[in-house]
Structure formats: C-alpha cells, structure tokens
Design an enzyme around this catalytic site. Structure first.
Site: not given
Ligand code: FPP
Length: 249
Positions: A22, A27, A39, A71, A133
């Site tokens: 999260d 960030w 992301h 979604w 893993l």
């Molecule tokens: C939360 O941050 C993060 C996500 C919803 C997506 C995380 C996914 C990735 C980093 C890609 C993963 C890839 C693989 C291959 C496993 P947020 O957008 O909710 O952040 P915020 O709370 O600061 O808005």
C-alpha cells in the site's frame, strides 16, 4: 555493524508471509507525479520482496496486487496496473524459473481479460515444478468473494452427493478456498501506515502475526522484510492459549 538480516533465526522463519502493498499513490503524490508512477516504482519493491523471501528460504509469499474493490478505480489506472503486472510477469518469467520460484494466482479469474488469464496460466504452468519459493499473486481477489465462492462450491458438492453437509468442518471448508493446500500466513505485513485488512485473506489470517510499517510500498526493500521477520521472531504465538497451555492440543 550487524545487519538486520544477520539477526534472523533461520530455524524460526515464517513459512508463509503475506503482504498488503500500500502507498503507491501517496508515494507518487509526494513527488508531484501521477499515481501510475507510484505503481511503476512499486515493481522494484515487488522484486525486492520476492528476492528477499527467496534468499532466506521462506516457502510462501503472497502479494495483494489487485483487489476486487480496485475495479472501481479510474479505467486508466486499472489498465496501467494490469499492463504493469503482465509486463513484469513477462519480463521476470526467466528469473522466476532460474530462481526456482513457482507462481500461483488467487482471485476471480473470470473478471480478468482473457489475454491476461492465458498469460498467467502459461507462467503458472511453466513454473509448476519449481520447489523454492511459491509466489502467490492475489489478483482481482477479495476474501469475502473467496468465502462466498467456497460456500457455493460446497453447496454444489452437497447437492450432487459428493459430500454430506454434516461432514463440513474447518479443515474441509479450507479446501474450497483459493488457498487450498497453502498453509496459512504466519506473518502479514502492511505498508504505508494503514491498520486495516481490506478484505484480504480473512479466513487464513485468523492467527497471523501482523506487522505494520509506515514505509510506502515503492520504498520497501529487503531490509524492511528482514526487520519485519526479526520483529515476528520476538513474539510468542499463543493461538488463543496462555503461555503455560501452549503444548496442549
Ligand atoms: C496500493 O497502492 C497498491 C496497489 C493497488 C497495486 C500494487 C501493485 C503493484 C505494485 C504491481 C504488482 C505486480 C506484480 C507482478 C505482483 P495505492 O494505489 O492504494 O496507494 P495509496 O493508498 O497511496 O493511494
């Protein structure tokens, strides 16, 4: 100076670590950038977590990559996130194979674009014999969806006479979850200073130790994983018993 990694007792590793990644959006915002930039940088942290867990000999690592609730985000962000996941899995397939990592995916595959499902099935198949893993990516996943689906599958099996309703106990129920055959997480890490489970593995986390860190996900590195494991190893896990009762069944 002793590094955090050296403080880890290899004989007391958590067998399964789950991470709620999260803080990507915040960030990016701190840098005056678009959420998608966060992301993109989250992928570096994903690699660090996978490498870090693999190097130590952790058997299972589950990453909450995309929830069913996600979604509802703007279509542009959803598309970018799915693209990012597929391109990372594509570019890392070779490394997964070389490092003996087995990929599994949990979540509602019916809600994902077929091309993505085909790609995932391909990599799952190519890594299925790996014995290091097991990396479980939770994609279009939510715990309530998973539990309701398990209840539906059980109802089908009772109706067809495959099982008797009165035989359903906790162990049998767990076999109908997306994580059938995967041990429950022993350690849950959530980044970005939020103290919530956000519909993640509600059944499996019953006795899991929780570790919350203010670090935003794109800043997460192996050292943060090591710190969480050291913290975990200092705890006494009682599973609802008192310290004196720990040896009773
Ligand atoms: C939360 O941050 C993060 C996500 C919803 C997506 C995380 C996914 C990735 C980093 C890609 C993963 C890839 C693989 C291959 C496993 P947020 O957008 O909710 O952040 P915020 O709370 O600061 O808005």
């Amino acid at each position: 100076m002793t590094e955090m990694k050296d403080k880890i007792d290899k004989n007391k590793l958590p067998g399964h670590i789950a991470i709620i990644m999260d803080g990507n959006g915040r960030w990016a915002k701190e840098r005056g950038s678009h959420r998608i930039f966060g992301h993109q940088n989250g992928i570096t942290a994903v690699k660090q977590a996978v490498e870090g867990a693999g190097e130590l000999g952790v058997k299972y690592l589950t990453l909450y990559a995309f929830s069913k609730e996600n979604w509802c985000r703007p279509q542009e962000e959803i598309d970018a996130l799915l693209d990012l996941m597929v391109s990372s899995i594509n570019s890392e397939t070779k490394a997964l194979i070389e490092n003996n990592v087995r990929l599994l995916v949990i979540g509602d595959m019916d809600s994902l674009p077929p091309a993505i499902v085909d790609k995932l099935i391909d990599v799952i198949d190519r890594t299925k014999g790996n014995t290091g893993l097991t990396l479980i990516v939770a994609l279009s996943y939510s715990a309530r969806w998973e539990i309701a689906r398990a209840a539906r599958l059980i109802a089908d099996d009772v109706r067809s006479g495959k099982i008797a309703g009165e035989d359903i106990d906790e162990e049998k129920f767990a076999h109908y979850l997306a994580t059938a055959d995967v041990p429950d997480p022993e350690l849950l890490i959530r980044t970005s200073g939020e103290y919530r489970l956000s519909n993640f593995m509600l059944w499996q986390l019953a006795y899991t130790e929780m570790y919350f860190t203010p670090t935003l996900w794109p800043d997460f590195r192996k050292e943060h994983l090591h710190r969480a494991i050291v913290d975990f190893q200092k705890r006494e896990r009682r599973f609802g018993k008192t310290s004196e009762q720990l040896n009773c069944d």
